[in-house]
Every structure is written in C-alpha cells, then in structure tokens.
Design a protein around this motif. Structure first.
Motif, PDB file in Angstrom:
ATOM      1  N   GLU C  44       0.854  -1.179   0.000  1.00  0.00           N
ATOM      2  CA  GLU C  44       0.000   0.000   0.000  1.00  0.00           C
ATOM      3  C   GLU C  44       0.897   1.238   0.000  1.00  0.00           C
ATOM      4  O   GLU C  44       1.701   1.421   0.909  1.00  0.00           O
ATOM      5  CB  GLU C  44      -0.842  -0.015   1.268  1.00  0.00           C
ATOM      6  N   LEU C  76      -0.183  -0.547  -4.726  1.00  0.00           N
ATOM      7  CA  LEU C  76      -1.469   0.149  -4.836  1.00  0.00           C
ATOM      8  C   LEU C  76      -1.390   1.502  -4.163  1.00  0.00           C
ATOM      9  O   LEU C  76      -1.069   1.585  -2.981  1.00  0.00           O
ATOM     10  CB  LEU C  76      -2.564  -0.654  -4.135  1.00  0.00           C
ATOM     11  N   VAL C  77      -1.729   2.525  -4.937  1.00  0.00           N
ATOM     12  CA  VAL C  77      -1.722   3.869  -4.348  1.00  0.00           C
ATOM     13  C   VAL C  77      -2.999   4.062  -3.540  1.00  0.00           C
ATOM     14  O   VAL C  77      -4.091   3.802  -4.006  1.00  0.00           O
ATOM     15  CB  VAL C  77      -1.649   4.952  -5.445  1.00  0.00           C
ATOM     16  N   LYS C  78      -2.837   4.474  -2.292  1.00  0.00           N
ATOM     17  CA  LYS C  78      -4.017   4.723  -1.457  1.00  0.00           C
ATOM     18  C   LYS C  78      -4.001   6.176  -0.992  1.00  0.00           C
ATOM     19  O   LYS C  78      -3.088   6.606  -0.312  1.00  0.00           O
ATOM     20  CB  LYS C  78      -3.992   3.806  -0.242  1.00  0.00           C
TER      21      LYS C  78
END
Lengths: 495, 153, 352
Positions: C44, C76-78
C-alpha cells in the motif's frame, strides 16, 4: 479549425475517442467513483500515446462523466457526480411518476446540447480567453457566489423562511474544518476527521439518496408508483424526452451558457452551475410550482449546465495552464507529458490545430455519449419498476459504494446521519436543496469575502465594474422572486 | 405534522445556536461570516416558529402522528444498527447480514433470492473497488483483529 | 543542455552504485526470505492528499516502476487525505511494520509540526523507517509583470508595501516561507485566503497581489513569461531559471550582507526544504525488508525513463535521490533547532 477536426479522424484516434466515451459513461454512472480517480488511473497509459490519441481518450472520457451521472440521479436519487445533484430534484419525482425513461432521455439530450454549446463557446472565446480570465478576481467571484446563494430563496418551495434558514445551515456546516483565511480549525470539537470539513458526497447521497431509500424501504414500495407490465420498453418516452429538449431549446442554451460561465471560474464547480441553472429555470418557468414534483424543465436545466461547464473549465486550463478543477489538473499533467504547453502557445498559429482538436473532441464526445447511452435508456428505466426486495439492497449498495471512494468509514456514517435528516425533511416536505446549495457556496463566499476586503477594501463595488453589474443582477433577481411570491399569495387569497 | 415540524424547527434553531456560541471562541476574522449567517438564520427560524404557532393548525392527531413517529424510529434504529455493524464487521460483513435479513424478513423474499441478491452485490462491490480501482473497503474492527493473527509477519 | 543539467544527470547516474553500496547489506539469507515474503503481495503506497495533486502525481509515477523493480509485487496507491497530511502520517506511524505499507510524506510538514508540537501530532519523526527522498522542495518568488517588484532590489527596497498572496496559514510550508521572508525585512502585506497555490499564482498574474512564493509550477509560469521570477529558494538548479538569484546560495547571502541571525534562519529553511518529498515506512521495519524496498526505490529514482517522464510532465522536474539513512540524519538535526527558531515556528503555526 478544420485541421483540428481532421486530426481527430486519423485512425486510430476515433477508436480512442469511443473508448474514452464508453469508459467515461460507465464511470459517470457509478456514484462517487469520480472522474478524477479514473483519470489518475488512466494517466500511466497516456504516457504511451500520441497527442491526438491521448486527447481523444482523456477528454472523451472526461466530457461524458457528467452525462451518465444524471441517469443515476433520476433512477435512484444517487448523483453520479456531485454536479448531478440538482437533477434529482425533479428527475427522481419523474421516475416516481413512471416517467423514468423520459427523464433519462432528457438528461442525455440536454447534456449533449449543453456539451456542444460549451465546446462552441470555448472555440469562440479563444481570442479573448486570457483577457476575460484576468478580469475576474475575488470581487467578481464573491458576487457570483452571492448570486448563487440568492437562489436559495427560489429553491425553498413553500416555506421561504425555513428554506433560507436551511441554506444558512448549509453555509454553517460548510465552514466546519480548517479555514484558509486564518488557519483556525472550526467546529470540529476535536475530531480530526472533520478537519477537512464535511464532504459533499456523503451529504448529498445521505440527504437525498438514503433519505429516499428509507422512504421506499420502510414503505416497501418500488420507486415508480405506476403499475406497468414488466417488459414494456418505453421508447415513446425516450422520444418525448429528446423532442422536449429541442422544443425548449432556448432554455437549454441559456442554461448551458450559465454553466459555461460558472464553470470557467476556478473553485466554483459544477454543483453551483447546476443549481443556479435549476433556479433560473424555475424562475422563468410558466409552472414554477411544479418544480420539485417532476417538471421536466428541472431536469433539462442542470444537465445542460453541468456538461457545458466542462467546456468552461477548459478555458483557464488552456489559456493559462491553470487547471479549472482537479480533473483538469490531471489532464494538464497529461498535456505536459505529451508536450502540449498551455498558455499563449496554444492560441498561436502552431498551437491552434491542437486547441481545436480539443474543442472538437469535447463536442463529439458529447454527441457520441448521448447516442450510446440513449440506446440503453429503456432498459435502465425498468429498474424503477423493480420490486423493493431487489431494489433496496441494490440502491443501498450503490449509495454506500458511492460514499466509500475515500475509503473512510466515517463518510458512510455521515451519509447515514444525513440520510435520517433527509428522510425527516422529505416526510415533512421541507426543502433540502437549499442545504446543499448553502454548503457548496458557504466556504467560497467566506474566502472571497475576506480576499476582496483585504485587497480592495469595503468599497470594492465602486472599483470593480463587473462585480457591480453582477450585484445589480442579484438585486433584480431577489426583487423578482419576492414579487412573484407576493403575486402568488394575492391570487391565492382571491381564489 | 404540525408538532413534528415545530420540533424540527426548534432542533434547527438549537444547532444554529451551537454554531453561534462556538464561534465566539475564534478570532474576529474567523467568526465574522458564521455569526452573520448564524444570526440571520436563527432570526428566520424564530419567525417561522412564531408564524406556525400563530396559525395554530392543529397537530396531527392519533393514527397519522403515531405512524410517522414509528417510521422515524425505524429509520433511526436502522442507521444506528447499520453504523455499528459497519464498524464492527466491516463493509462486507455488515452489508451481507443486512441484505439477507432485510430481503428475507422485511421484504419477504425467498431465501434463495436473498442469497443471490446479496452475493451478487458483494461480488460487484469487490470486483469494482478492489480489483479495478484498488480501493480497499473498510475491513471492520473484528475481521481486522482476527486477520492479524492469520497473516504471517 | 545547460552545463549544470549535464552535471546533475551524471551525478545521478554515478551516485546510484554508491548509494546502494554504502548501505549495510543485511544477511543474504535474510534478504532472500524477505524477497519471498513480498512475492504475490500488495504494498500500500499511502498518499496524504487527494488524487490529482503533486504528491499523488509523484506516487503514481513511481508506482509502475516500483512494480518493475519488485517483481511479482503489486503496488497500490491509497489516498488518505485529511488534517493537512497529518491523518495519513499518524496512520502510517502506527501501521504494521511488515513492509506492506509505505508512504510519500512531506518533510517540511512532519518536521515543522513536530517542532511546533501541534496537538494532532501522534508520531515521532525520528522513528520512521526512511526509505529515501524523491526530490527537494523548491520555491520561486514570482511577481506580476506590472507589479512594483521587478527584481531583487525592488523587492528589498520597494516603493510601498509588497502584497503577498499566501495559502495554508498554520501549515509547515507557511511557517518556513514566512520565516525566510520576514528575516529579509521588507515591508509586506499578507493576503490570506487563497485555497491553493494555483489560485495564488493567478492572483499574481491578475495583478491583485505583487508576489507569491510558489513551488515549481511558478517556475513554469516564469519560463512562459507570464510572471517574473525574482528570487529562488532552492538547493539545486531549476531549469530555465539559472540566472535568477538564489537566496539559499552562500554568495548571495554574503552579497546582501545579511545578519547572522537572518543567515541562521535561511539556513534552517534550506535544510528543512531539502528533506523534500520523502518515502517512509512504519517504525521498526525489519532491516532486510527495508533494504529491499529502498533498493527498488533507488533503482526507480535512477531509472532513465522515470527521470524523463518526471521532467516532461513537470511532476518531478529534477530527481534528487537521497538514502533513507541520510534523510533520518537530516531530520534528527533539524529537530534540535535553536529555541528562537522553534518559538517562531510555533507562533507561525498557530491560527491567526
């Protein structure tokens, strides 16, 4: 100009355009999943494309996000994008009357016309773009925001005092969080979640979608109160909707222009454009009391405005390289990657073909989007006849998903809270639109007020002619509204 | 509906008063707009309350009033129940349970229908959010607690 | 290409092996088991702001390169906006230190907030596991073409008060830039309320304010001759603005005959901004996992395609890699700042 058009038709650019439009339509339907998130996701793919291809794809996608967003407003009272909130006010009542297909086709057709008008005005304004943007500063923004706020009275329905007070409440809650003028964190009572203020999506989804959902959920009815055979496709309504928009073409164009105008102002978004446009339609309508109960004009107005506003938002983006919205910021980054430098270059002889390619893309995307989506309307409209056992969980999931795009469960709680409030207001027939309008405009009002006072002092109206003119329009509007209401009272009294 | 409306207006007034009083804790610049807006709105609410009280329309009597109040209570109970479920069980858990219970017991659908609808919706949510967008849907306190023992460190 | 750019490019290419070699390499076996841990997992990548902003742009640009250098790992870009990056920072601080959470953070933000002891701070900046730096923060003081401020001299000795467009009062950025400008001592009128740097830039173009201390977008505007660049606050060259005086340079500070106190403040600002955009993970990350992550990050930052894309899009005009170790050292040094500067920062980060 022709060169720009030609650029688009070089294969495989049309394919990219269609692809972008389809994705944009799909994304626009899903509430809360903003065009922004998707644009950001698509950005890496853009790196590999040539400029016309990327323009066609990204802008094609972006131009139609607001088109399909109106559809969920009509069908479920869930705005696909915040800018589609006003569409619900009359779109959803139309669905309840069994006119969902007509409402949907009005949404699509009005969006298309609005988008084309937006593109046209964009093209025409190219020579004066930069001068116009430079002429609009905080005093003008302040006046435009105030004009928006003055529509609160128009939207208040039967109880103007309460309506305006609700608008005031909307303004107050918009001030929750950190204040850009002093840095004070206000009304958060220590809860860090509120630092950035309440979010628009939970507020609108809660107040409207969940509010309505609670009603038909608790009542155990379907959305449409009309009894209809299960598989009848209402193509007749689709045609009615399309022809309605063209029969009222002056209203459509007027609303598009309002949308364009407001969209070009940075910071003021599509929500304002659609509500002001709605208010204007109500004021100029022959049947204003029908508004809020399923008057098709109330669907036409906001949809025309919010597609036109995209054309408007492109103006500062192209003219100065200063994005008119967050989505534009991403599009701008894409432009720069592709070597398209915004600013005076875009308006020079070399840059013009690209600029016009952009304009044509927006126009064509709107047309394409409308045609593609129209073919699905009758099927989609059947949803309003679904029985509650299927419908309620479906709408509830859509609403919750719509509010979850930030990933914070607190947003869902807010939506639930406002859902109860919305339900109560709905039961008592109290106006909810003023709350939204106040909320959207509150912060902007305060910020521009303080900026104007700091820079120009209290006598700013004397120094800024454009602001002065807008103020006259506001005074006139309020005067007109009061006059119509008094007339109504008098005729009621006489009857 | 009269009494209920009055209640709503009074509640609105109270909320506005809270905003007004809190504003006094802030600097003059920060409290300018809230106070102006607050006082104007409060004034309008008071006028409305007085007008309503004076026109003296009788409150909803008997059946209708009770009906609305019970609906309101349903709405509030539902929100509280769902909100708590959301925090404890997370998105999937709360949605799953509510969907099945609601479709089966409130809307009187068959068990099969309930499960199919619920399953389809959960799958849709998962595919769209987690697979396509990569946005995690709130896991909830209890599942997170359980999974902390299961995931290898 | 300008000489300074060629030099910088070579500098980047040659520092990579040094940076990687200089870090203590944990046990080979441990590294292999760390690699095995990451396989088929998702990392993340936390961004403390909403999509579309500068931080988000940098993270998304890095995303696919990180995946390239960490095979079979998904990144995953959060987005975790809120509290001016504090929500995300606090969250990352207490996240599980298993290597599956990394974040891009604002060096200025986390250090300034800790120095000012703002109540929302629930972290200790010296305890994060730093994985490196992407680039430094830079500022360009821009002035409108018709403003009374035409160059550094007319800025320091203006014909009247100089109007400054400001954003984000109470933030770390605001504090740092105000410290620098106040120490220069020219008569100033601060206009507050602009919600973003873009609006402030527009204010300068429109002429309603004289100046704005903007980020690198201001440099872009200056290159396009929409505004005039007056002075830079940067530790490294900015493309196209090499001739503009740079306040962070020793020569200029001497030439202006600034007092020792002023020089101290400007140096503090320079050091703080040099932390820039950093990559961090929760404290107490096992060394073999942080080693792997840092290796992938450094490789990304030295990847030619990445550097080119960053430059062309304006998202990362100049990649300025630094090792996690060095970031930590700078952070520690800055946190032990003199009491006068500390109290200045505290005052500037209070609401007005």
């Amino acid at each position: 100009m022709i060169e720009g058009l030609r650029l688009i038709f070089i294969w495989p650019t049309p394919l990219a355009l269609i692809g972008g439009v389809v994705i944009g339509l799909l994304v626009g339907i899903l509430p809360g999943i903003g065009g922004i998130g998707t644009l950001a996701l698509m950005l890496p793919f853009v790196y590999k494309m040539s400029p016309p291809l990327a323009i066609a794809f990204l802008l094609g996608m972006h131009a139609v996000c607001n088109t399909s967003g109106g559809l969920t407003s009509v069908l479920f009272a869930i705005p696909g994008e915040s800018a589609n909130a006003a569409t619900m006010l009359d779109g959803f009542p139309m669905a309840k009357k069994g006119q969902a297909a007509k409402a949907c086709s009005i949404v699509l057709t009005a969006s298309m016309v609005g988008g084309i008008v937006g593109a046209l005005v964009l093209a025409i304004s190219i020579p004066v773009m930069r001068a116009v943007i430079k002429a609009f500063g905080p005093p003008e923004f302040l006046m435009m925001v105030t004009m928006g706020i003055s529509f609160v009275g128009v939207l208040s329905g039967g109880k103007p005092f309460l309506g305006i007070a609700c608008g005031g409440l909307g303004i107050l809650i918009s001030l929750i969080g950190d204040d850009p003028v002093t840095g004070t964190i206000r009304y958060t009572f220590g809860w860090i979640y509120l630092w950035d203020g309440l979010q628009l999506v939970p507020l609108t989804v809660g107040l409207f979608a969940i509010g309505e959902l609670l009603e038909y959920g608790i009542e155990r009815t379907s959305i449409s109160h009309e009894r209809e055979s299960r598989f009848k496709m209402r193509w007749d309504q689709v045609w009615e909707g399309i022809s309605f928009v063209f029969r009222r073409i002056e209203l459509t164009i007027r609303c598009a222009l309002i949308g364009m105008f407001i969209g070009a102002v940075p910071g003021i978004g599509g929500v304002v454009a659609s509500f002001v446009s709605y208010g204007h339609a109500k004021q100029t309508s022959r049947l204003p009391e029908e508004f809020g109960h399923g008057n098709p004009e109330g669907v036409l107005a906001p949809e025309a405005a919010n597609n036109a506003k995209e054309g408007g938002a492109l103006i500062p983006t192209i003219g100065f390289g200063i994005p008119g919205s967050a989505a534009m910021a991403i599009i701008l980054a894409a432009f720069m990657i592709l070597g398209i430098k915004p600013g005076p270059e875009m308006l020079s002889a070399q840059g013009l073909p690209t600029t016009f390619a952009i304009v044509w893309t927006v126009a064509l995307a709107n047309v394409l989007g409308a045609f593609i989506a129209l073919s699905w309307v009758p099927l989609m409209a059947r949803v309003t006849n679904l029985r509650p056992g299927i419908l309620v969980p479906l709408v509830f999931v859509l609403a919750i998903l719509g509010v979850s795009s930030r990933g914070y469960p607190e947003d869902i709680l807010m939506a639930l809270l406002f859902g109860v409030v919305g339900y109560v207001m709905r039961m008592m027939d109290l106006p909810r639109a003023p709350v939204i309008l106040g909320f959207v405009l509150g912060r902007l009002f305060e910020i521009n007020l303080h900026l104007t006072l700091q820079i120009y002092g209290p006598s700013f109206l004397l120094k800024r002619p454009i602001a002065f003119v807008i103020m006259l329009i506001i005074v006139f509007t309020i005067f007109w509204e009061i006059r119509s209401r008094l007339k109504e009272r008098r005729t009621e009294g006489e009857a | 509906m009269k009494l209920d409306e009055l209640l709503f207006e009074v509640l609105l007034g109270i909320i506005i008063i809270i905003f007004i009083t809190t504003s006094f804790y802030y600097s003059p610049k920060a409290r300018l707009v809230p106070l102006v807006v607050g006082f104007i709105s409060l004034g309008l609410v008071i006028i409305q309350v007085i007008t309503d009280a004076m026109t003296g329309k009788s409150g909803q009597k008997g059946e209708e009033a009770k009906f609305f109040q019970s609906k309101f209570i349903y709405a509030v109970l539902f929100s509280i129940a769902y909100g708590s479920a959301l925090f404890l069980l997370g998105y999937y858990g709360s949605l799953g349970i509510f969907s099945i219970v609601a479709t089966r017991y409130w809307f009187k659908e068959k068990w099969g229908t309930s499960f199919i609808i619920t399953g389809a919706l959960l799958l849709f949510s998962y595919v769209l959010f987690v697979v396509v967008f990569g946005i995690e849907l709130y896991p909830g306190i209890i599942p997170a607690f359980i999974s902390s023992f299961l995931i290898e460190e | 290409m300008e000489k300074s750019k060629i030099f910088f490019f070579l500098f980047i290419v040659f520092t990579l092996p040094i940076i990687i070699a200089a870090r203590p390499i944990p046990d080979k076996a441990k590294i292999e088991s760390a690699r095995a841990f990451f396989k088929d997992k998702s990392i993340e990548f936390v961004v403390p702001y909403a999509p579309g902003g500068g931080y988000d742009g940098k993270a998304r640009l890095m995303q696919r390169f990180l995946e390239k250098y960490l095979p079979r790992v998904k990144v995953l870009v959060k987005n975790m906006p809120g509290g001016g990056s504090m929500v995300a920072t606090n969250q990352v601080y207490v996240a599980r230190p298993n290597g599956l959470t990394i974040a891009i953070l604002s060096g200025v933000g986390i250090v300034a907030n800790q120095i000012a002891e703002t109540p929302v701070v629930k972290y200790d900046a010296t305890k994060f596991t730093y994985l490196g730096r992407i680039d430094t923060e830079k500022r360009v003081l821009i002035a409108g073409l018709n403003s009374k401020v035409k160059d550094l001299d007319t800025l320091l000795k203006p014909t009247g008060k100089v109007r400054q467009a400001l954003t984000g009062p109470g933030s770390g950025s605001y504090a740092v830039t105000q410290i620098v400008l106040s120490s220069l001592g020219f008569p100033r009128e601060d206009i507050l309320g602009y919600q973003s740097s873009k609006e402030a830039q527009m204010a300068v173009i429109r002429g309603e304010t004289d100046i704005h201390l903007s980020g690198t977008e201001g440099a872009e505007l200056a290159r396009r001759k929409e505004v005039r660049p007056i002075v830079l606050l940067t530790a490294s060259p900015i493309e196209g603005l090499e001739k503009v005086p740079n306040l962070f340079s020793k020569e200029l500070m001497e030439k202006l005959k600034l007092s020792d106190d002023t020089i101290k403040r400007i140096s503090f600002a320079r050091d703080l901004m040099s932390i820039g955009y950093i990559l961090a993970a929760p404290p107490k990350l096992p060394p073999e996992r942080s080693w792997l992550l840092e290796e992938a990050i450094q490789k990304t930052l030295h990847d030619r395609e990445f550097v080119e894309l960053g430059r062309k899009s304006g998202i990362i005009p100049l990649v300025e890699p630094l090792s996690g170790e060095e970031v930590l050292l700078t952070v520690k040094r800055l946190l032990s700042v003199s009491p006068e500067i500390k109290s200045d920062i505290k005052k500037l980060m209070k609401p007005l």
